[in-house]
Design a protein around this motif. Structure first.
Motif, mmCIF file in Angstrom:
data_model
loop_
_atom_site.group_PDB
_atom_site.id
_atom_site.type_symbol
_atom_site.label_atom_id
_atom_site.label_comp_id
_atom_site.label_asym_id
_atom_site.label_seq_id
_atom_site.Cartn_x
_atom_site.Cartn_y
_atom_site.Cartn_z
ATOM 1 N N ALA A 116 35.055 40.592 45.317
ATOM 2 C CA ALA A 116 36.304 40.444 44.655
ATOM 3 C C ALA A 116 37.575 39.950 45.449
ATOM 4 O O ALA A 116 38.438 39.201 44.760
ATOM 5 C CB ALA A 116 36.643 42.057 44.350
ATOM 6 N N GLN A 117 37.632 39.878 46.847
ATOM 7 C CA GLN A 117 38.704 39.238 47.543
ATOM 8 C C GLN A 117 38.266 37.675 47.456
ATOM 9 O O GLN A 117 39.446 36.932 47.325
ATOM 10 C CB GLN A 117 38.403 39.586 48.821
ATOM 11 C CG GLN A 117 39.688 39.077 49.473
ATOM 12 C CD GLN A 117 41.058 39.669 49.414
ATOM 13 O OE1 GLN A 117 41.191 41.067 48.820
ATOM 14 N NE2 GLN A 117 42.015 38.615 48.957
ATOM 15 N N ARG A 118 37.117 37.075 47.115
ATOM 16 C CA ARG A 118 36.824 35.893 46.976
ATOM 17 C C ARG A 118 37.404 35.213 45.718
ATOM 18 O O ARG A 118 38.046 34.299 45.615
ATOM 19 C CB ARG A 118 35.377 35.431 46.969
ATOM 20 C CG ARG A 118 34.985 35.722 48.593
ATOM 21 C CD ARG A 118 33.420 35.007 48.461
ATOM 22 N NE ARG A 118 33.515 33.561 48.316
ATOM 23 C CZ ARG A 118 32.423 32.691 48.538
ATOM 24 N NH1 ARG A 118 31.319 33.296 48.748
ATOM 25 N NH2 ARG A 118 32.451 31.245 48.381
ATOM 26 N N LEU A 119 37.123 36.120 44.634
ATOM 27 C CA LEU A 119 38.009 35.890 43.547
ATOM 28 C C LEU A 119 39.576 35.834 43.445
ATOM 29 O O LEU A 119 40.321 34.823 43.008
ATOM 30 C CB LEU A 119 37.683 36.872 42.560
ATOM 31 C CG LEU A 119 35.958 36.800 41.805
ATOM 32 C CD1 LEU A 119 35.663 38.060 41.118
ATOM 33 C CD2 LEU A 119 35.415 35.566 41.290
ATOM 34 N N ILE A 120 40.061 36.702 44.219
ATOM 35 C CA ILE A 120 41.513 37.217 44.205
ATOM 36 C C ILE A 120 42.017 35.948 44.929
ATOM 37 O O ILE A 120 43.123 35.269 44.686
ATOM 38 C CB ILE A 120 41.759 38.646 44.990
ATOM 39 C CG1 ILE A 120 41.439 39.560 43.710
ATOM 40 C CG2 ILE A 120 43.394 38.478 45.236
ATOM 41 C CD1 ILE A 120 41.375 40.866 44.518
ATOM 42 N N ASP A 121 41.460 35.403 46.133
ATOM 43 C CA ASP A 121 41.699 34.413 46.883
ATOM 44 C C ASP A 121 41.780 32.969 46.163
ATOM 45 O O ASP A 121 42.846 32.090 46.481
ATOM 46 C CB ASP A 121 41.096 34.371 48.137
ATOM 47 C CG ASP A 121 41.406 35.380 49.040
ATOM 48 O OD1 ASP A 121 42.224 36.076 48.833
ATOM 49 O OD2 ASP A 121 40.763 35.543 50.132
ATOM 50 N N ALA A 122 41.004 32.878 45.153
ATOM 51 C CA ALA A 122 40.616 31.501 44.485
ATOM 52 C C ALA A 122 41.674 31.389 43.390
ATOM 53 O O ALA A 122 41.824 30.305 43.032
ATOM 54 C CB ALA A 122 39.172 31.553 43.887
ATOM 55 N N ALA A 123 42.412 32.430 42.822
ATOM 56 C CA ALA A 123 43.153 32.286 41.862
ATOM 57 C C ALA A 123 44.482 31.499 42.101
ATOM 58 O O ALA A 123 45.116 31.666 43.224
ATOM 59 C CB ALA A 123 43.665 33.743 41.604
ATOM 60 N N ASP A 124 44.897 30.699 41.384
ATOM 61 C CA ASP A 124 46.115 29.831 41.163
ATOM 62 C C ASP A 124 47.268 30.956 40.515
ATOM 63 O O ASP A 124 47.144 31.414 39.454
ATOM 64 C CB ASP A 124 46.148 28.797 40.541
ATOM 65 C CG ASP A 124 47.213 27.954 40.459
ATOM 66 O OD1 ASP A 124 48.446 28.516 40.992
ATOM 67 O OD2 ASP A 124 47.424 26.797 39.915
ATOM 68 N N ALA A 125 48.050 31.538 41.264
ATOM 69 C CA ALA A 125 48.996 32.438 40.748
ATOM 70 C C ALA A 125 50.281 31.860 39.987
ATOM 71 O O ALA A 125 51.105 32.613 39.467
ATOM 72 C CB ALA A 125 49.594 33.301 41.806
ATOM 73 N N ALA A 126 50.389 30.549 40.026
ATOM 74 C CA ALA A 126 51.407 30.154 39.092
ATOM 75 C C ALA A 126 51.653 30.443 37.693
ATOM 76 O O ALA A 126 50.616 30.435 37.112
ATOM 77 C CB ALA A 126 51.263 28.566 39.061
ATOM 78 N N SER A 127 52.702 30.775 37.337
ATOM 79 C CA SER A 127 53.028 31.753 36.182
ATOM 80 C C SER A 127 52.449 33.038 35.704
ATOM 81 O O SER A 127 52.604 33.699 35.010
ATOM 82 C CB SER A 127 52.489 30.775 34.813
ATOM 83 O OG SER A 127 51.282 30.964 34.680
ATOM 84 N N LEU A 128 51.990 33.799 36.829
ATOM 85 C CA LEU A 128 51.225 34.877 36.659
ATOM 86 C C LEU A 128 51.938 35.893 37.991
ATOM 87 O O LEU A 128 51.263 36.497 38.747
ATOM 88 C CB LEU A 128 49.854 34.871 37.231
ATOM 89 C CG LEU A 128 48.977 33.999 36.360
ATOM 90 C CD1 LEU A 128 47.666 33.861 36.761
ATOM 91 C CD2 LEU A 128 49.124 34.241 35.029
ATOM 92 N N PRO A 129 53.225 36.148 37.804
ATOM 93 C CA PRO A 129 53.954 36.928 38.775
ATOM 94 C C PRO A 129 53.579 38.273 39.268
ATOM 95 O O PRO A 129 53.632 38.646 40.219
ATOM 96 C CB PRO A 129 55.444 36.877 38.477
ATOM 97 C CG PRO A 129 55.470 36.512 37.174
ATOM 98 C CD PRO A 129 54.114 35.652 36.931
ATOM 99 N N LEU A 130 53.136 38.950 38.131
ATOM 100 C CA LEU A 130 52.775 40.376 38.369
ATOM 101 C C LEU A 130 51.271 40.397 39.225
ATOM 102 O O LEU A 130 51.357 41.221 40.073
ATOM 103 C CB LEU A 130 52.567 40.929 36.935
ATOM 104 C CG LEU A 130 52.297 42.629 37.300
ATOM 105 C CD1 LEU A 130 53.470 43.148 38.314
ATOM 106 C CD2 LEU A 130 52.381 43.172 35.704
ATOM 107 N N PHE A 131 50.742 39.531 38.933
ATOM 108 C CA PHE A 131 49.355 39.191 39.813
ATOM 109 C C PHE A 131 49.888 38.652 41.179
ATOM 110 O O PHE A 131 49.079 39.563 42.010
ATOM 111 C CB PHE A 131 48.328 38.265 38.873
ATOM 112 C CG PHE A 131 47.324 37.687 39.929
ATOM 113 C CD1 PHE A 131 46.140 38.740 40.365
ATOM 114 C CD2 PHE A 131 47.482 36.647 40.554
ATOM 115 C CE1 PHE A 131 45.456 38.102 41.233
ATOM 116 C CE2 PHE A 131 46.533 35.980 41.518
ATOM 117 C CZ PHE A 131 45.564 36.759 41.749
ATOM 118 N N ALA A 132 50.562 38.080 41.179
ATOM 119 C CA ALA A 132 50.671 37.407 42.449
ATOM 120 C C ALA A 132 51.488 38.474 43.445
ATOM 121 O O ALA A 132 51.309 38.833 44.547
ATOM 122 C CB ALA A 132 51.928 36.444 42.591
ATOM 123 N N GLY A 133 52.441 39.430 42.757
ATOM 124 C CA GLY A 133 52.860 40.559 43.412
ATOM 125 C C GLY A 133 51.859 41.638 44.080
ATOM 126 O O GLY A 133 51.788 42.057 45.146
#
Length: 245
Positions: A116-133
């Motif tokens: 799961a952390q590999r997936l989370i780390d791979a994400a581009d959070a641009a335009s996804l502020p709630l996820f980024a937070g």
């Protein structure tokens, strides 16, 4: 397992277990013990607290799918209880507590956390502020069960943010998407005032938005091999198959 097969396998279980956490009385009890009044204060202040002390319209714009009155009432009701950052930390504690009560003991949470952390780390959070937070919210290394539930929430926020973007890309309002997906009664439950059935020609748009949501999530899953995606889908199935539900 191929990327889109894995996404299809895990999307609903991750969403539904998050819904169960959010609606559980034990979750509300954590908020009550922290000083929140009954209602949506702990939910709004806790879930959206990772945004900081944002004005109500900003919170509403970021989360999207809940009705404006629900968000306004909940966010403001929690403001006098604790700072946004503290409320988010309290909500994370509630997630971990719920995980200990509901994740089956035989699940390999260490392996789930790694994938799961590999997936989370791979994400581009641009335009996804709630996820980024939520990705930035500390996750304890010494509590693998609790950390697993917190990572479930982070992944759920990623799909939710992608879906909001996809819905808007296809010209749907968040309210219309809620009605198509859940029906009028449930849309009202989630804070939309007097929602109405949507026109039939909007349903294909929502279906295309669902497909786009999968496509927006696909880059995450390139971080895993075919075998790891199979393992991840199996672990999600095991983690969300609590005998208490």
């Amino acid at each position: 397992m191929k990327i889109f097969d894995c996404i299809a396998a895990v999307a609903r279980p991750l969403h539904d277990v998050g819904d169960e956490f959010m609606s559980d009385g034990t979750t509300a009890a954590v908020g009550l013990r922290a000083g929140f009044s009954p209602g949506r204060g702990f939910y709004c202040r806790g879930r959206f607290g990772v945004l900081g002390e944002a004005p109500v319209p900003v919170v509403q714009a970021v989360q999207g799918f809940l009705g404006p009155d629900l968000v306004t009432t909940g966010w403001l009701a929690g403001r006098d209880v604790m700072a946004a950052e503290d409320a988010a930390a309290c909500y994370a504690e509630a997630l971990r507590e719920w995980g200990h009560a509901h994740i089956p003991a035989d699940v390999d949470v260490e392996h789930f956390n790694h994938l799961a952390q590999r997936l989370i780390d791979a994400a581009d959070a641009a335009s996804l502020p709630l996820f980024a937070g939520w990705r930035a919210q500390p996750c304890p290394a010494d509590d693998p069960v609790g950390a697993a539930m917190q990572r479930v929430h982070v992944l759920r926020e990623h799909r939710g943010a992608c879906h909001l973007a996809a819905v808007r890309a296809y010209g749907l309002t968040a309210q219309a998407a809620m009605v198509v997906n859940l029906g009028v009664e449930q849309a009202a439950h989630y804070g939309w005032r007097e929602p109405q059935p949507v026109a039939a020609d909007l349903i294909p748009r929502w279906q295309r938005a669902e497909q786009l949501t999968d496509e927006l999530q696909a880059p995450l899953y390139t971080a895993l091999t075919d075998r790891q995606r199979t393992e991840f889908a199996r672990l999600v199935d095991a983690l969300t198959a609590s005998p208490t539900r």
